[in-house]
Design a protein around this motif. Structure first.
Motif, PDB file in Angstrom:
ATOM      1  N   VAL A 159       2.176 -10.999 -14.225  1.00  0.00           N
ATOM      2  CA  VAL A 159       1.934 -10.621 -12.822  1.00  0.00           C
ATOM      3  C   VAL A 159       0.660 -11.294 -12.340  1.00  0.00           C
ATOM      4  CG1 VAL A 159       1.378  -8.740 -11.222  1.00  0.00           C
ATOM      5  CG2 VAL A 159       3.108  -8.382 -12.981  1.00  0.00           C
ATOM      6  N   LEU A 160       0.705 -11.782 -11.095  1.00  0.00           N
ATOM      7  CA  LEU A 160      -0.496 -12.278 -10.422  1.00  0.00           C
ATOM      8  C   LEU A 160      -0.711 -11.451  -9.160  1.00  0.00           C
ATOM      9  CD1 LEU A 160      -1.891 -15.763 -10.077  1.00  0.00           C
ATOM     10  CD2 LEU A 160      -1.657 -14.428  -7.976  1.00  0.00           C
ATOM     11  N   LEU A 161      -1.953 -10.989  -8.966  1.00  0.00           N
ATOM     12  CA  LEU A 161      -2.308 -10.243  -7.756  1.00  0.00           C
ATOM     13  C   LEU A 161      -3.393 -11.000  -7.014  1.00  0.00           C
ATOM     14  CD1 LEU A 161      -2.509  -7.939 -10.360  1.00  0.00           C
ATOM     15  CD2 LEU A 161      -2.207  -6.471  -8.400  1.00  0.00           C
ATOM     16  N   ASP A 162      -3.245 -11.081  -5.695  1.00  0.00           N
ATOM     17  CA  ASP A 162      -4.279 -11.691  -4.846  1.00  0.00           C
ATOM     18  C   ASP A 162      -4.384 -10.875  -3.557  1.00  0.00           C
ATOM     19  OD1 ASP A 162      -6.103 -13.345  -3.631  1.00  0.00           O
ATOM     20  OD2 ASP A 162      -4.690 -14.970  -3.223  1.00  0.00           O
ATOM     21  N   PRO A 163      -4.901  -9.632  -3.671  1.00  0.00           N
ATOM     22  CA  PRO A 163      -4.897  -8.731  -2.506  1.00  0.00           C
ATOM     23  C   PRO A 163      -6.020  -9.017  -1.524  1.00  0.00           C
ATOM     24  CG  PRO A 163      -5.930  -7.628  -4.353  1.00  0.00           C
ATOM     25  CD  PRO A 163      -5.460  -8.977  -4.857  1.00  0.00           C
ATOM     26  N   SER A 164      -6.008  -8.298  -0.417  1.00  0.00           N
ATOM     27  CA  SER A 164      -7.092  -8.358   0.561  1.00  0.00           C
ATOM     28  C   SER A 164      -8.297  -7.598   0.004  1.00  0.00           C
ATOM     29  CB  SER A 164      -6.642  -7.720   1.873  1.00  0.00           C
ATOM     30  OG  SER A 164      -6.441  -6.323   1.673  1.00  0.00           O
ATOM     31  N   ARG A 165      -9.326  -7.443   0.822  1.00  0.00           N
ATOM     32  CA  ARG A 165     -10.555  -6.784   0.380  1.00  0.00           C
ATOM     33  C   ARG A 165     -10.313  -5.338  -0.071  1.00  0.00           C
ATOM     34  NH1 ARG A 165     -15.226  -9.064   1.013  1.00  0.00           N
ATOM     35  NH2 ARG A 165     -16.321  -7.057   1.042  1.00  0.00           N
ATOM     36  N   ALA A 166      -9.250  -4.722   0.433  1.00  0.00           N
ATOM     37  CA  ALA A 166      -8.965  -3.334   0.077  1.00  0.00           C
ATOM     38  C   ALA A 166      -8.507  -3.185  -1.366  1.00  0.00           C
ATOM     39  CB  ALA A 166      -7.905  -2.767   1.018  1.00  0.00           C
ATOM     40  N   GLY A 167      -8.132  -4.272  -2.013  1.00  0.00           N
ATOM     41  CA  GLY A 167      -7.696  -4.204  -3.391  1.00  0.00           C
ATOM     42  C   GLY A 167      -6.241  -3.819  -3.534  1.00  0.00           C
ATOM     43  N   ALA A 168      -5.869  -3.390  -4.757  1.00  0.00           N
ATOM     44  CA  ALA A 168      -4.451  -3.180  -5.074  1.00  0.00           C
ATOM     45  C   ALA A 168      -4.192  -1.850  -5.765  1.00  0.00           C
ATOM     46  CB  ALA A 168      -3.966  -4.329  -5.960  1.00  0.00           C
ATOM     47  N   ALA A 169      -5.082  -0.862  -5.581  1.00  0.00           N
ATOM     48  CA  ALA A 169      -4.977   0.394  -6.336  1.00  0.00           C
ATOM     49  C   ALA A 169      -3.617   1.059  -6.176  1.00  0.00           C
ATOM     50  CB  ALA A 169      -6.087   1.354  -5.911  1.00  0.00           C
ATOM     51  N   GLU A 170      -3.032   1.021  -4.968  1.00  0.00           N
ATOM     52  CA  GLU A 170      -1.791   1.760  -4.704  1.00  0.00           C
ATOM     53  C   GLU A 170      -0.602   1.197  -5.493  1.00  0.00           C
ATOM     54  OE1 GLU A 170      -4.514   2.262  -1.226  1.00  0.00           O
ATOM     55  OE2 GLU A 170      -3.747   0.527  -2.336  1.00  0.00           O
ATOM     56  N   ILE A 171      -0.633  -0.095  -5.816  1.00  0.00           N
ATOM     57  CA  ILE A 171       0.517  -0.716  -6.476  1.00  0.00           C
ATOM     58  C   ILE A 171       0.419  -0.647  -7.998  1.00  0.00           C
ATOM     59  CG2 ILE A 171      -0.379  -3.096  -6.643  1.00  0.00           C
ATOM     60  CD1 ILE A 171       3.141  -2.135  -5.437  1.00  0.00           C
ATOM     61  N   LEU A 172      -0.765  -0.306  -8.520  1.00  0.00           N
ATOM     62  CA  LEU A 172      -0.992  -0.450  -9.961  1.00  0.00           C
ATOM     63  C   LEU A 172      -0.149   0.496 -10.804  1.00  0.00           C
ATOM     64  CD1 LEU A 172      -4.843  -1.071 -10.199  1.00  0.00           C
ATOM     65  CD2 LEU A 172      -2.985  -2.734 -10.147  1.00  0.00           C
ATOM     66  N   HIS A 173       0.213   1.681 -10.272  1.00  0.00           N
ATOM     67  CA  HIS A 173       1.002   2.621 -11.082  1.00  0.00           C
ATOM     68  C   HIS A 173       2.375   2.045 -11.445  1.00  0.00           C
ATOM     69  CE1 HIS A 173       2.562   3.633  -7.046  1.00  0.00           C
ATOM     70  NE2 HIS A 173       3.667   3.964  -7.686  1.00  0.00           N
ATOM     71  N   ASN A 174       2.839   1.048 -10.669  1.00  0.00           N
ATOM     72  CA  ASN A 174       4.126   0.404 -10.960  1.00  0.00           C
ATOM     73  C   ASN A 174       4.087  -0.412 -12.249  1.00  0.00           C
ATOM     74  OD1 ASN A 174       6.003   0.799  -8.406  1.00  0.00           O
ATOM     75  ND2 ASN A 174       3.946   0.426  -7.647  1.00  0.00           N
ATOM     76  N   PHE A 175       2.890  -0.736 -12.714  1.00  0.00           N
ATOM     77  CA  PHE A 175       2.782  -1.547 -13.927  1.00  0.00           C
ATOM     78  C   PHE A 175       3.326  -0.800 -15.152  1.00  0.00           C
ATOM     79  CE2 PHE A 175       0.046  -5.343 -12.968  1.00  0.00           C
ATOM     80  CZ  PHE A 175       0.120  -5.203 -11.599  1.00  0.00           C
ATOM     81  N   ARG A 176       3.380   0.528 -15.099  1.00  0.00           N
ATOM     82  CA  ARG A 176       3.964   1.292 -16.213  1.00  0.00           C
ATOM     83  C   ARG A 176       5.442   0.925 -16.396  1.00  0.00           C
ATOM     84  NH1 ARG A 176       0.476   5.553 -14.230  1.00  0.00           N
ATOM     85  NH2 ARG A 176      -0.999   6.160 -15.881  1.00  0.00           N
ATOM     86  N   SER A 182       0.831  -1.207   0.000  1.00  0.00           N
ATOM     87  CA  SER A 182       0.000   0.000   0.000  1.00  0.00           C
ATOM     88  C   SER A 182       0.869   1.261   0.000  1.00  0.00           C
ATOM     89  CB  SER A 182      -0.928   0.012   1.223  1.00  0.00           C
ATOM     90  OG  SER A 182      -0.178   0.163   2.416  1.00  0.00           O
ATOM     91  N   LYS A 183       2.196   1.049   0.031  1.00  0.00           N
ATOM     92  CA  LYS A 183       3.146   2.174   0.033  1.00  0.00           C
ATOM     93  C   LYS A 183       3.979   2.149  -1.253  1.00  0.00           C
ATOM     94  CE  LYS A 183       2.755   3.316   4.674  1.00  0.00           C
ATOM     95  NZ  LYS A 183       2.028   2.201   5.223  1.00  0.00           N
ATOM     96  N   ASP A 184       4.759   3.194  -1.470  1.00  0.00           N
ATOM     97  CA  ASP A 184       5.628   3.265  -2.646  1.00  0.00           C
ATOM     98  C   ASP A 184       6.762   2.246  -2.507  1.00  0.00           C
ATOM     99  OD1 ASP A 184       7.037   3.977  -4.891  1.00  0.00           O
ATOM    100  OD2 ASP A 184       7.846   5.835  -4.056  1.00  0.00           O
TER     101      ASP A 184
END
Length: 441
Positions: free
Chosen positions: A368-385, A352-354
């Protein structure tokens, strides 16, 4: 906080329009939305109010005037009181259809996306499937008895139940015996919960104890464990404090993924999927969707104890798993060694941090595979660039955050949503487990 209004006492006649995400029927009475427990679309009924707020109200069915064809008779006598299940009044086949429709609605409303292709739902056992649970324990002095189980529906009190149909039967069918054993302990009022961890090799019950049990207590617990065929541990503090009863040998529960030839050890309080049959299908589906080869470097985010990381490593050239929970990472590394996998690395990070300054994050990844908690993964998605993966599989326990994150991947990061679907990880409940595949446009 929303303002509560005085509850009307008289029963009200209405017709149910639709279904909410938690399985409650939705009606409109005098212009206000009312969420009604155990009501299905199209049904005409009488309900009584259980809560009344400025923006919405809640109720429960008193009399059914017409029945939906999808209605089913609940198998559990405690349904409606115990809050563990909310869908037993819906047929098994209809439950998964409702969850699939909910997923599509969330993608459309939140992510502004249509699902191009629906994965066939992954289904398995509808009863007795639950291998992990945290059960509450309460000594009720006025009744002179101990309660073991789950909270009442929309109520903080423990429900008075003697069985649980969705729990692994060895536990679910012996709640009364378990409660009676605890009632005979000197610390019966010092045990707030039991962590249930059922492996393929053992069933472990970790008792949270606020005071140490006496020698006689431990003897009573050990005898009960032998009779039932389970292992009892004590947890005096945090999860890391779980240990066997005096003189007992520690038992480590485990589960397997036969299709990948893998075995996993875990501690009782650690997160594992609660439904082994669905977990096996889910892992195989994720691997197939990623189209792995030995040329791939794969990133597994929110990797836990390696439930996806190790299967990925059987097909890919290199896999990196990232997780914030250090005890889970310790077990992930041990499980990699247990399965003789040397192409896996695990790193600790709060996703959830940089994380852009971390060495592993500066690599490129093909999948990439993501399996986050209920809060989701919005904070990490910008790294996909930077990572630029060709394929992404996103496994989710919350369709609303999956839909939000899907919107980011498609509308901001240039990915195409290929397909999505649901998995019946939690039959008889409103919980929706889902999976989605994205490819680089």
């Amino acid at each position: 906080m929303a303002q509560r209004k005085k509850l009307p006492q008289a029963a009200v006649t209405t017709t149910i329009d639709s279904l909410a995400h938690d399985g409650r029927g939705i009606a409109r009475v005098d212009g206000k939305v009312v969420f009604i427990d155990e009501a299905l679309p199209g049904e005409s009924l009488e309900f009584v109010y259980t809560d009344n707020r400025r923006d919405y109200a809640e109720g429960k069915v008193q009399t059914l005037h017409s029945r939906s064809a999808q209605r089913s008779e609940p198998q559990c006598p405690h349904f409606g009181v115990c809050g563990g299940c909310s869908f037993q009044h819906v047929s098994d086949a209809e439950q998964i259809k409702i969850k699939q429709l909910l997923l599509g609605e969330q993608f459309n409303r939140i992510g502004k996306l249509d699902i191009p292709q629906i994965w066939p739902a992954l289904t398995g056992p509808h009863w007795g499937y639950r291998t992990k649970a945290r059960m509450g324990v309460k000594y009720v002095a006025k009744k002179g008895k101990v309660l073991v189980g789950f909270r009442e529906r929309r109520n903080p009190y423990l429900a008075e139940i003697d069985s649980c149909k969705v729990m692994y039967p060895l536990i679910g069918e012996n709640l009364t015996a378990l409660a009676d054993m605890i009632a005979g302990l000197s610390i019966k009022d010092k045990i707030p919960q039991i962590e249930v961890a059922v492996g393929e090799n053992a069933c472990v019950l970790a008792f949270r104890v606020l005071e140490p049990p006496t020698a006689a207590d431990q003897q009573r617990m050990a005898e009960f464990a032998r009779q039932l065929g389970v292992t009892i541990c004590l947890q005096p503090k945090g999860p890391d404090s779980i240990h066997p009863l005096d003189g007992e040998t520690e038992v480590i529960p485990s589960y397997s993924l036969p299709a990948q030839g893998l075995n996993f050890n875990f501690r009782p309080a650690m997160f594992t999927q609660v439904n082994y049959e669905i977990n096996r299908q889910m892992v195989s589906q994720a691997l197939e969707a990623l189209q792995l080869s030995r040329e791939d470097r794969v990133l597994d985010l929110f990797c836990g104890l390696g439930n996806f990381t190790l299967p990925l490593a059987t097909l890919a050239g290199q896999v990196i798993g990232v997780e914030v929970d250090q005890p889970l990472l310790h077990h992930a590394r041990a499980n990699a060694a247990l399965n003789n996998l040397d192409n896996v690395q695990f790193h600790a990070a709060d996703l959830s941090k940089d994380v852009s300054d971390q060495p592993w994050s500066q690599l490129k990844f093909t999948k990439v595979l993501l399996d986050p908690s209920r809060a989701g993964a919005a904070e990490i998605l910008h790294n996909f660039r930077h990572w630029q993966p060709e394929r992404i599989v996103y496994v989710s326990c919350n369709p609303s955050t999956l839909a939000r994150d899907a919107g980011i991947l498609v509308n901001e990061l240039g990915y195409t949503l290929v397909k999505a679907g649901v998995m019946d990880m939690f039959p008889q409940t409103a919980h929706v487990e889902s999976i989605a595949l994205f490819v680089k446009s």
